[in-house]
Each structure stands twice: as C-alpha cells, then as structure tokens.
Write an enzyme that holds these catalytic residues in place. Structure first.
Site, mmCIF file in Angstrom:
data_model
loop_
_atom_site.group_PDB
_atom_site.id
_atom_site.type_symbol
_atom_site.label_atom_id
_atom_site.label_comp_id
_atom_site.label_asym_id
_atom_site.label_seq_id
_atom_site.Cartn_x
_atom_site.Cartn_y
_atom_site.Cartn_z
ATOM 1 N N ASP A 9 -0.768 7.750 7.457
ATOM 2 C CA ASP A 9 -0.196 8.624 6.645
ATOM 3 C C ASP A 9 -0.841 9.811 6.364
ATOM 4 O OD1 ASP A 9 1.732 6.658 5.927
ATOM 5 O OD2 ASP A 9 0.950 6.251 3.837
ATOM 6 N N GLY A 55 10.868 3.494 3.519
ATOM 7 C CA GLY A 55 10.777 2.385 4.461
ATOM 8 C C GLY A 55 10.070 1.170 3.477
ATOM 9 N N ARG A 63 5.059 -1.970 -5.662
ATOM 10 C CA ARG A 63 4.784 -3.547 -5.757
ATOM 11 C C ARG A 63 4.797 -3.986 -7.303
ATOM 12 N NH1 ARG A 63 3.373 -1.269 -1.198
ATOM 13 N NH2 ARG A 63 2.856 -2.766 0.633
ATOM 14 N N LYS A 71 2.074 5.181 -4.561
ATOM 15 C CA LYS A 71 3.398 4.894 -4.414
ATOM 16 C C LYS A 71 3.353 3.491 -3.852
ATOM 17 C CE LYS A 71 5.350 6.859 -0.485
ATOM 18 N NZ LYS A 71 5.859 6.009 0.376
ATOM 19 N N SER A 72 2.548 2.864 -3.127
ATOM 20 C CA SER A 72 2.407 1.573 -2.776
ATOM 21 C C SER A 72 2.327 0.590 -3.934
ATOM 22 C CB SER A 72 1.456 1.273 -1.699
ATOM 23 O OG SER A 72 1.379 2.225 -0.644
ATOM 24 N N SER A 85 0.551 -3.239 9.575
ATOM 25 C CA SER A 85 1.638 -3.081 9.063
ATOM 26 C C SER A 85 1.508 -3.433 7.524
ATOM 27 C CB SER A 85 3.207 -2.797 9.391
ATOM 28 O OG SER A 85 3.998 -2.576 8.424
ATOM 29 N N ARG A 129 5.792 14.136 3.904
ATOM 30 C CA ARG A 129 4.551 14.257 4.227
ATOM 31 C C ARG A 129 4.335 15.620 5.404
ATOM 32 N NH1 ARG A 129 1.685 10.401 1.553
ATOM 33 N NH2 ARG A 129 2.659 8.510 1.990
ATOM 34 N N LYS A 186 7.661 6.945 11.631
ATOM 35 C CA LYS A 186 7.511 7.288 10.091
ATOM 36 C C LYS A 186 9.107 7.812 9.794
ATOM 37 C CE LYS A 186 3.585 5.369 9.651
ATOM 38 N NZ LYS A 186 3.266 4.287 8.669
ATOM 39 N N GLN A 200 3.582 -2.910 5.260
ATOM 40 C CA GLN A 200 4.903 -3.447 4.864
ATOM 41 C C GLN A 200 5.485 -4.476 5.214
ATOM 42 O OE1 GLN A 200 7.246 0.273 6.164
ATOM 43 N NE2 GLN A 200 6.303 1.616 4.416
HETATM 44 C C1 S3P Z 1 3.175 1.383 3.120
HETATM 45 C C2 S3P Z 1 2.572 1.080 4.432
HETATM 46 C C3 S3P Z 1 2.511 1.920 5.453
HETATM 47 C C4 S3P Z 1 2.606 3.286 4.929
HETATM 48 C C5 S3P Z 1 3.697 3.662 3.923
HETATM 49 C C6 S3P Z 1 3.473 2.938 2.809
HETATM 50 C C7 S3P Z 1 3.156 0.446 2.044
HETATM 51 O O1 S3P Z 1 3.620 1.748 6.293
HETATM 52 O O2 S3P Z 1 2.770 4.409 5.948
HETATM 53 O O3 S3P Z 1 3.539 5.279 3.442
HETATM 54 O O4 S3P Z 1 3.339 0.720 0.817
HETATM 55 O O5 S3P Z 1 3.226 -0.931 2.326
HETATM 56 P P1 S3P Z 1 3.336 0.724 7.463
HETATM 57 O O6 S3P Z 1 3.362 -0.558 7.056
HETATM 58 O O7 S3P Z 1 4.501 0.917 8.491
HETATM 59 O O8 S3P Z 1 1.967 1.101 8.027
#
Ligand code: S3P
Length: 426
Positions: free
Chosen positions: A312, A93, A27, A22-23, A167, A388, A339, A169
């Site tokens: 996660d 998020g 991107r 997913k990450s 983080s 999750r 979360k 993110q």
């Molecule tokens: C993610 C970062 C994480 C993770 C989320 C995906 C990302 O969050 O929990 O599922 O893709 O950058 P945090 O940056 O709040 O830790």
C-alpha cells in the site's frame, strides 16, 4: 470529477491525526455484526469504503448507530441473513473480499457489486478457497470479477489452505467463512500479512491459534460466534506513510503523526525511509506510538515487496525515490497491478511526470531520483479512482512545485480530510 491545483508549500509544521485504520475498521464492523449483542467501536475510519461495509452489515440484518466518536453495532440475535438486494462494495476490495467470505456462510444468494475500479479486480483469489469450503461463486471472465454472485451455505466445511499470493484479504475471507463451517479452518501464508482479522476474532472470543512459521504464518480457527465487545481502532499507518514521506523530502518540514498501529506488518515503510536517510522515527505520545518526520537528504535503496506486505505504501515511497539521489529498485511489485488502479504503471507514471527516468523489468521497476524535491517538475495527475495515487500526487506537489490533480475527491474512499490535514501543515 473535479480537478484541483495543489500548490507547493514553503514550510511544513504540525502534528496530524490520521483516520482510524481502514483494515481494523472493516473488521470491527463485520465482527460486531456477526456477534450476538451490542458492540461499540471508537475511532472508525470515516472513509467511504468503511461506510459501505456499514451499509452492507445493515442489509444483512445488523443495526448501526453513530453516537459521538463511537459507532454502535448490534448483531441480529438469530444471525445474519441474505439481503435480497445487491451489496454495494463501492471502490473497496477489502469490503468485497471479506464480505464474500462472510456471506459464503449465510444460506441464500448474495450479489456483490462495485464501481468500475473494483469491477476490474480479480475475485478468483477468494472464490477458489470459498468454493473448496462448499460455497458457489460466479463472476465475470476468467478472474471472476464483479458482479460476484455467491450462494452461501450454513453447512460449509473447514479447509486447510495455502494462500498462493500474500493477501490479508484472502486470508480474512477464509477465516470469516470458517467461523460457521464444520471443523477447523487452517490458513498458511508464506509472508506475514496484516493480522487484524486474527487478532480481532481472538479478542471476540473465537478459538484461534496463530503460529509464525519461517517468514510466514499459520492460523487455525475453530468455528464460533464472535462475542460483542468494545473496539478502539488505532490510527492508520498506511495514511501516516504519506506524511512520513512528505516530512522527509520537503526541504523545510517537521511533521508529526499521532498514534497509529505499529504492528510490524504495517510499518515496513519506516525502515525503508530510514535506510534512505530520512529523519523519521517512532515516538511515544500520551496515548500510543506515532511518528515524526523531518527534512533530510534521501538516497536510493532497494525495496522488496515482502518488506511492505500489501504494498500500500509504494505510491508514497515512489515519491521518496523520486527525491532521492540514485536509482531506487522496487522488487517483486506485481500485486500493484491489481489494486484500486494499476499502481505499477501509475507509480512509474507519477515519477516520470516529476521528471525522473523510470523503467521496468517483469515485476520490478526502477526510479532514477532527482536528488531533491526541489528538482520536481510541476505536473498533472490524471484521474484513477485510486485514493492512494491521489495522496501520493498531493505529497509530491506540496513538496515540489505544485500539481493539478483530476478526480481529487477520490481520497474520500479512505481519507476524506487528507487535503485539509495537509494544508493544516502549511
Ligand atoms: C487490506 C489488505 C491489502 C491492502 C488493502 C487492505 C486488508 O490488500 O492492500 O489496502 O484490509 O485486508 P491485499 O490483501 O490484496 O494485499
């Protein structure tokens, strides 16, 4: 909202292919949208979260078509522009925080909205650095929750920023804003979080320097427009974690997961499970490294949040703790509270529903395991708008004595075929 019964399984065999990470998928879409030219992305996550990011890049001026397993994205030759309509980040998020960074560098007003879960999550953590770069951000209440109003500027300035909460993110939001800023942007993190943004921007030709410093990392980015290219998205290790736990605690299981991203920031859960006595290992497949997990007797351990940055995998590891002998300690887990749902309370509630004694002290919580999944109670998982928590409940139900899950469709945010993949192992 639909409620479904998930029955226990007598035996689990097979190999699962989890969705694209997913990450990396978010991107790949954002970097491709920023680039001039056409990028091809193979193996994009099929979840709603990533689909939402796709809609947003189209609203900002990129085009996107799906050709077989590939998603083809063409950036706007003269750059992205304000959409003139709200950008719907849904349950995600990652979408809201990364897009907040990206649109901070685009002149005009942008409004980012989300579902009730996302609208409760704090956006001040991205607003603070993005304001320091010259963008204007407004949100609801002290923690600047969505709807998030961003007034972007093509004349942002680079910053030197120490991210207070580990983080990926937040780090990524700053790096995306830094792409169009004047001067370099430097981000320091005290714990090394997932590095998909750094790695993918570097592959897209953005001058970027990444240095490990103690337990953390410093990233220096020089403004540049990313170049179009081909991306191959690896399997999602955070989804593989559910099958690793399932294989470990089910009494008759031999479960494999096809290749996944095995970056150290992503696979801390494998060492945690190994420490608990799980028979889990990384294995070489023809196209990369996956994992195998087989039935084992689990023992309790102590898990610190820094071992599994982003935490996660905690809902899944809570189920492992519930099947272990002894008290498992989850330490410094405060981030779980912000979360998709309050996973601190939710993970404890899940272990309690399985029959465990649970307690908490500040940001730590404790689960007294039942020594075997055979001792789990059948249980009812309430709706949470949190994929999750649904998947963790599903694992506990299949390994133990079944469960009823409300809002089971919530898995579609990251893994729409989770339950059919799970059932394929029966
Ligand atoms: C993610 C970062 C994480 C993770 C989320 C995906 C990302 O969050 O929990 O599922 O893709 O950058 P945090 O940056 O709040 O830790």
């Amino acid at each position: 909202m639909s409620s479904e019964t998930v029955p226990a399984a007598a035996r689990l065999r097979g190999v699962v292919r989890v969705p694209g990470d997913k990450s990396a998928s978010h991107r790949a879409l954002l970097v491709s949208a920023l680039a001039a030219g056409t990028s091809r992305i193979d193996g994009l996550s099929p979840g709603d979260d990533v689909r939402g990011t796709g809609v947003i890049i189209e609203q900002l001026g990129a085009s996107m078509v799906v050709e077989g397993t590939e998603t083809v994205v063409t950036g706007s030759p003269d750059g992205l522009h304000a959409a003139g309509a709200p950008l719907d980040c849904g349950n995600s998020g990652t979408t809201m925080r990364l897009v907040a960074g990206l649109v901070s560098g685009i002149d005009g007003e942008h409004v980012l909205v989300g579902d009730p879960s996302l609208s409760r999550r704090p956006m001040d953590r991205v607003a603070v650095p993005l304001r320091a770069m010259g963008a204007t951000l407004r949100g609801e209440g002290e923690r600047l929750c969505a709807p998030l109003h961003v007034v972007g500027s093509s004349a942002l300035r680079g910053i030197d920023y120490d991210v207070p909460v580990p983080s990926a993110q937040v780090k990524s939001a700053i790096l995306f804003a830094g792409l169009s800023a004047t001067g370099p942007t430097i981000v320091h993190e005290r714990v090394r979080t997932r590095r998909a943004t750094e790695d993918m921007l570097a592959l897209a030709g953005v001058p970027l320097d990444v240095v490990d410093v103690g337990t953390g990392r410093r990233v220096t980015l020089h403004p540049a427009r990313p170049q179009a290219r081909a991306w191959r998205v690896p399997g999602d290790p955070s989804q593989a974690a559910f099958f690793a736990v399932l294989g470990a605690l089910h009494p008759d299981a031999d479960v494999g997961v096809e290749p996944i991203d095995v970056a150290p920031e992503r696979i801390g859960f494998v060492s945690v499970l190994a420490r608990m006595g799980a028979d889990v290992s990384l294995v070489a497949y023809a196209h990369g490294t996956g994992l195998v997990s087989r039935s084992a007797s689990l023992r309790a351990t102590t898990i610190h949040a820094e071992e599994i940055p982003s935490v996660d995998e905690v809902p899944a590891l809570t189920v492992a703790a519930a099947a272990a002998a002894g008290v498992t300690s989850f330490i410094a887990m405060g981030e779980l509270r912000v979360k998709e749902s309050d996973r601190f309370a939710g993970s404890m509630a899940l272990a309690k529903a399985l029959g465990c004694r649970v307690w908490a002290s500040d940001d730590d919580f404790f689960v007294e395991g039942l020594a075997s999944a055979a001792n789990f109670q059948p249980f009812h998982q309430p709706a949470t708008l949190d994929h999750r928590m649904v998947m963790a409940a599903g694992v506990a139900g299949v390994a133990g004595h079944g469960c009823v899950i409300d809002g089971i469709e919530t898995v579609s945010s990251s893994y729409p075929s989770f339950f059919s993949d799970l059932n394929g192992l029966r």
